[in-house]
Motif scaffolding. Sequence first.
Motif, PDB file in Angstrom:
ATOM      1  N   PRO A  39       1.205  -1.537   0.185  1.00 23.65           N
ATOM      2  CA  PRO A  39       0.277  -0.037  -0.384  1.00 23.65           C
ATOM      3  C   PRO A  39       0.720   1.040  -0.069  1.00 23.65           C
ATOM      4  CG  PRO A  39      -0.267  -1.215   1.875  1.00 23.65           C
ATOM      5  CD  PRO A  39       0.304  -2.121   0.893  1.00 23.65           C
ATOM      6  N   ARG A  40       0.097   2.062  -0.565  1.00 22.39           N
ATOM      7  CA  ARG A  40       0.887   3.794  -0.661  1.00 22.39           C
ATOM      8  C   ARG A  40      -0.345   4.334  -0.416  1.00 22.39           C
ATOM      9  NH1 ARG A  40       4.434   4.492  -6.098  1.00 22.39           N
ATOM     10  NH2 ARG A  40       5.596   2.772  -5.989  1.00 22.39           N
ATOM     11  N   ALA A  68      -7.364   1.640  -7.440  1.00 26.17           N
ATOM     12  CA  ALA A  68      -7.802   2.139  -6.342  1.00 26.17           C
ATOM     13  C   ALA A  68      -7.866   0.661  -4.992  1.00 26.17           C
ATOM     14  CB  ALA A  68      -9.601   2.231  -6.298  1.00 26.17           C
ATOM     15  N   ALA A  69      -8.126   0.989  -3.899  1.00 24.11           N
ATOM     16  CA  ALA A  69      -7.963   0.165  -2.523  1.00 24.11           C
ATOM     17  C   ALA A  69      -8.317   0.714  -1.530  1.00 24.11           C
ATOM     18  CB  ALA A  69      -6.382  -0.189  -2.262  1.00 24.11           C
ATOM     19  N   GLY A  70      -8.621   2.077  -1.843  1.00 19.78           N
ATOM     20  CA  GLY A  70      -9.234   2.802  -0.065  1.00 19.78           C
ATOM     21  C   GLY A  70      -9.158   4.079   0.136  1.00 19.78           C
ATOM     22  N   TYR A  71      -9.537   4.624   0.599  1.00 19.85           N
ATOM     23  CA  TYR A  71      -9.300   6.266   1.046  1.00 19.85           C
ATOM     24  C   TYR A  71     -10.037   6.698   2.602  1.00 19.85           C
ATOM     25  CZ  TYR A  71     -14.421   5.877   0.356  1.00 19.85           C
ATOM     26  OH  TYR A  71     -15.860   6.167   0.434  1.00 19.85           O
ATOM     27  N   ILE A  77       3.150   8.040  -1.132  1.00 19.34           N
ATOM     28  CA  ILE A  77       4.431   7.623  -0.148  1.00 19.34           C
ATOM     29  C   ILE A  77       4.116   5.721   0.124  1.00 19.34           C
ATOM     30  CG2 ILE A  77       5.027   9.928   0.702  1.00 19.34           C
ATOM     31  CD1 ILE A  77       4.009   8.713   3.354  1.00 19.34           C
ATOM     32  N   HIS A  78       4.750   4.822   0.626  1.00 20.83           N
ATOM     33  CA  HIS A  78       4.653   3.823   0.646  1.00 20.83           C
ATOM     34  C   HIS A  78       4.118   3.181   2.793  1.00 20.83           C
ATOM     35  CE1 HIS A  78       5.483   0.830  -2.225  1.00 20.83           C
ATOM     36  NE2 HIS A  78       6.668   1.091  -2.394  1.00 20.83           N
ATOM     37  N   VAL A  79       3.306   3.061   3.080  1.00 19.56           N
ATOM     38  CA  VAL A  79       3.583   2.855   4.787  1.00 19.56           C
ATOM     39  C   VAL A  79       3.789   1.200   4.613  1.00 19.56           C
ATOM     40  CG1 VAL A  79       2.083   4.769   4.503  1.00 19.56           C
ATOM     41  CG2 VAL A  79       0.748   2.889   3.572  1.00 19.56           C
ATOM     42  N   HIS A  80       3.582   1.063   5.642  1.00 20.53           N
ATOM     43  CA  HIS A  80       4.076  -0.183   6.685  1.00 20.53           C
ATOM     44  C   HIS A  80       3.142   0.226   8.481  1.00 20.53           C
ATOM     45  CE1 HIS A  80       7.709   0.542   3.958  1.00 20.53           C
ATOM     46  NE2 HIS A  80       7.295  -0.234   3.829  1.00 20.53           N
TER      47      HIS A  80
END
Length: 266
Positions: free
Chosen positions: A108-109, A167-170, A243-246
Amino acid sequence: MLNECALNTKAHTLLAERVDNAARDRIAIGMLTADYPQMKLGDAYAVQNALRARMEARGIKVTGLKMGLTSRAKMLQMGVSESLHGFITDDGAYGDGAEIPVNRYIHPRIEAEIAMVMKTALRGPNCTVQQAAAAIDFVLPAIEIIDSRFADFKFDIMSVVADNTSAAGYVVGGRSRRLSEIDLLTEGIVLTRNGQVAEVGAGAAVLGNPLEAVVMLANQRAELNTEIPAGCMVMTGGVTAAIHVHAGDVVVVHYQSLGAVRMRFV
Ligand code: 0L1
Ligand code: MG
C-alpha cells in the motif's frame, strides 16, 4: 478512444477475475498486456467494469469515482502521460483516526487528495469548469490508499485502468467547505509520517486546478456513455507523489483550510 476494443467479453471477464483474485489473495501479478498485447483502452475500461460487477455481486457498494495520474509528480513517478479514472467502494472507506491493517494490501501507498461531492449529475462531452463548479456541493479532504495489483507497481496504461487505477481505499476527515470558501489552487497540503514531513503540495498540482479533474472525468465518462451521478464523491487525484506505508506508521495530513486527516497503519 475510451471505447475502442480489441478483445471480446470473455477476455474482459477473465481479466477482471485475474485482477480481482490478485487483490483478494494479495498476490501481485504481471501486466495484463503481457498476455494481451493488443488490448486497447476500451478493453481496459471494460475489464474495470467487469471488476466492478464482481465486487457489487459480493455486496460491495460503489461510493464514488476517482481520477488517477492527474499530477505531474505522479505522472513522473509512474512514467505515464495520461490521466485515467476508476471507482471507489465502501469496503475501503475509513474515517478520521482509523486503524488500517496493512495486511489487507499487497504494497500500500497513500496520497493526499482533494475530493468533491456532487450536488447534481455532470455529463460531458465538452463539459466546462463553470459547469463542474455549478454541479459541486462541497469539497472535503481525502487520503487515497492505492495498491497496484501488479508486481513492483509496474504497469502500463491498459493494465492500470483494468486494475481500477490501483484503487484500494480512502480516508476522509477534516472539514468540508463550499467552493466559494476555498482557493483550490493554493490549498496547501502537508503530509507527515511519524512526525516527519514526507510530502508537501498545493491543489494546483492537480491538472492546474482540481476542478479540471472533475471536467476530465465527466468528459471521459461521456465517452463511455455515462456521467458523474448526483451525490457521487469524486477523488480528484494525488496532489503529491504517493508514499509507501507500513505497520506502525502514523500519518497526519494537514490541509490549509480543510483541516487534518489522521490514520494509523497496523
Ligand atoms: O490515484 C492514482 O493516481 C493512482 C493511479 C494509478 C497509478 C498508481 O498506482 O499510482
Ligand atoms: Mg489517487
